[in-house]
Design a protein around this motif. Structure first.
Motif, short mmCIF file in Angstrom:
data_model
loop_
_atom_site.label_atom_id
_atom_site.label_comp_id
_atom_site.label_asym_id
_atom_site.label_seq_id
_atom_site.Cartn_x
_atom_site.Cartn_y
_atom_site.Cartn_z
N ASN A 33 -6.63 3.40 13.18
CA ASN A 33 -5.26 3.49 12.72
C ASN A 33 -5.28 3.88 11.24
OD1 ASN A 33 -2.66 2.99 11.74
ND2 ASN A 33 -2.36 1.26 13.15
N THR A 34 -4.80 5.08 10.92
CA THR A 34 -4.88 5.58 9.55
C THR A 34 -3.97 4.78 8.60
OG1 THR A 34 -3.23 7.28 10.03
CG2 THR A 34 -5.55 7.91 10.19
N GLY A 35 -2.88 4.26 9.10
CA GLY A 35 -2.00 3.46 8.25
C GLY A 35 -2.68 2.19 7.78
N VAL A 36 -3.37 1.53 8.68
CA VAL A 36 -4.10 0.31 8.33
C VAL A 36 -5.24 0.65 7.37
CG1 VAL A 36 -5.57 -1.53 9.25
CG2 VAL A 36 -3.50 -0.85 10.47
N LEU A 37 -5.92 1.76 7.62
CA LEU A 37 -7.01 2.17 6.74
C LEU A 37 -6.50 2.49 5.34
CD1 LEU A 37 -10.02 2.81 6.44
CD2 LEU A 37 -9.54 5.11 7.27
N GLN A 38 -5.38 3.18 5.23
CA GLN A 38 -4.80 3.48 3.92
C GLN A 38 -4.41 2.19 3.19
OE1 GLN A 38 -1.63 6.26 4.83
NE2 GLN A 38 -2.75 7.88 3.79
N SER A 39 -3.81 1.28 3.92
CA SER A 39 -3.41 0.01 3.32
C SER A 39 -4.61 -0.77 2.80
CB SER A 39 -2.63 -0.82 4.34
OG SER A 39 -2.32 -2.08 3.83
N ALA A 40 -5.66 -0.84 3.62
CA ALA A 40 -6.87 -1.56 3.22
C ALA A 40 -7.54 -0.89 2.02
CB ALA A 40 -7.84 -1.63 4.39
N THR A 41 -7.54 0.43 2.01
CA THR A 41 -8.12 1.17 0.89
C THR A 41 -7.32 0.92 -0.39
OG1 THR A 41 -8.87 2.87 2.43
CG2 THR A 41 -8.91 3.43 0.11
N GLY A 42 -6.01 0.86 -0.27
CA GLY A 42 -5.15 0.56 -1.42
C GLY A 42 -5.45 -0.81 -2.00
N LYS A 43 -5.69 -1.79 -1.12
CA LYS A 43 -6.04 -3.14 -1.59
C LYS A 43 -7.40 -3.16 -2.29
CE LYS A 43 -3.31 -5.49 1.90
NZ LYS A 43 -3.31 -6.30 3.12
N ILE A 44 -8.32 -2.37 -1.79
CA ILE A 44 -9.64 -2.27 -2.42
C ILE A 44 -9.50 -1.70 -3.83
CG2 ILE A 44 -11.85 -1.04 -2.34
CD1 ILE A 44 -11.68 -1.35 0.75
N ILE A 45 -8.69 -0.65 -3.95
CA ILE A 45 -8.49 -0.03 -5.26
C ILE A 45 -7.84 -1.00 -6.24
CG2 ILE A 45 -7.21 1.79 -6.48
CD1 ILE A 45 -7.69 3.56 -4.01
N GLU A 46 -6.90 -1.79 -5.75
CA GLU A 46 -6.23 -2.77 -6.62
C GLU A 46 -7.22 -3.83 -7.12
OE1 GLU A 46 -3.19 -2.76 -7.90
OE2 GLU A 46 -2.81 -0.85 -6.90
N ALA A 47 -8.29 -4.07 -6.38
CA ALA A 47 -9.28 -5.08 -6.77
C ALA A 47 -10.30 -4.55 -7.79
CB ALA A 47 -10.01 -5.59 -5.54
N TYR A 48 -10.33 -3.24 -8.02
CA TYR A 48 -11.26 -2.67 -8.98
C TYR A 48 -10.93 -3.14 -10.40
CZ TYR A 48 -13.09 0.69 -5.52
OH TYR A 48 -13.67 1.28 -4.44
N PRO A 49 -11.93 -3.24 -11.26
CA PRO A 49 -11.65 -3.65 -12.65
C PRO A 49 -10.77 -2.64 -13.37
CG PRO A 49 -14.00 -3.15 -12.32
CD PRO A 49 -13.33 -2.98 -11.02
N LYS A 50 -9.96 -3.18 -14.26
CA LYS A 50 -9.02 -2.33 -15.01
C LYS A 50 -9.38 -2.40 -16.49
CE LYS A 50 -5.27 -3.03 -11.73
NZ LYS A 50 -6.14 -3.01 -10.63
N VAL A 51 -9.04 -1.32 -17.20
CA VAL A 51 -9.29 -1.27 -18.64
C VAL A 51 -7.96 -1.29 -19.35
CG1 VAL A 51 -10.22 0.12 -20.50
CG2 VAL A 51 -11.41 0.03 -18.33
#
Length: 74
Positions: free
Chosen positions: A56-74
């Protein structure tokens, strides 16, 4: 990295991933950025292949978005 050696579609994906990393305040482009860019830039081939695999591409996009939000920020 010499971008001229990549295909046009690859250059678009890398550019989008870079824009996404900058927008989110991430110091580096990571695999999550690239996957998110592939899912959003290629509306024909990637969703078709993933649906053939039963993903399911929608679920994959959502999960990928959550992963990106968890990346460190500067």
């Amino acid at each position: 990295m010499d971008n001229s050696k990549f295909t046009l579609k690859s250059q678009e994906v890398i550019s989008y991933a870079q824009e996404l990393a900058i927008e989110k305040g991430n110091p580096t482009i990571d695999t999550g950025h690239l996957l998110f860019a592939i899912l959003n830039k290629d509306q024909d081939v990637t969703p078709y292949l993933l649906s053939k695999m039963g993903i399911n591409t929608g679920v994959l996009q959502s999960a990928t978005g959550k992963i990106i939000e968890a990346y460190p920020k500067v």
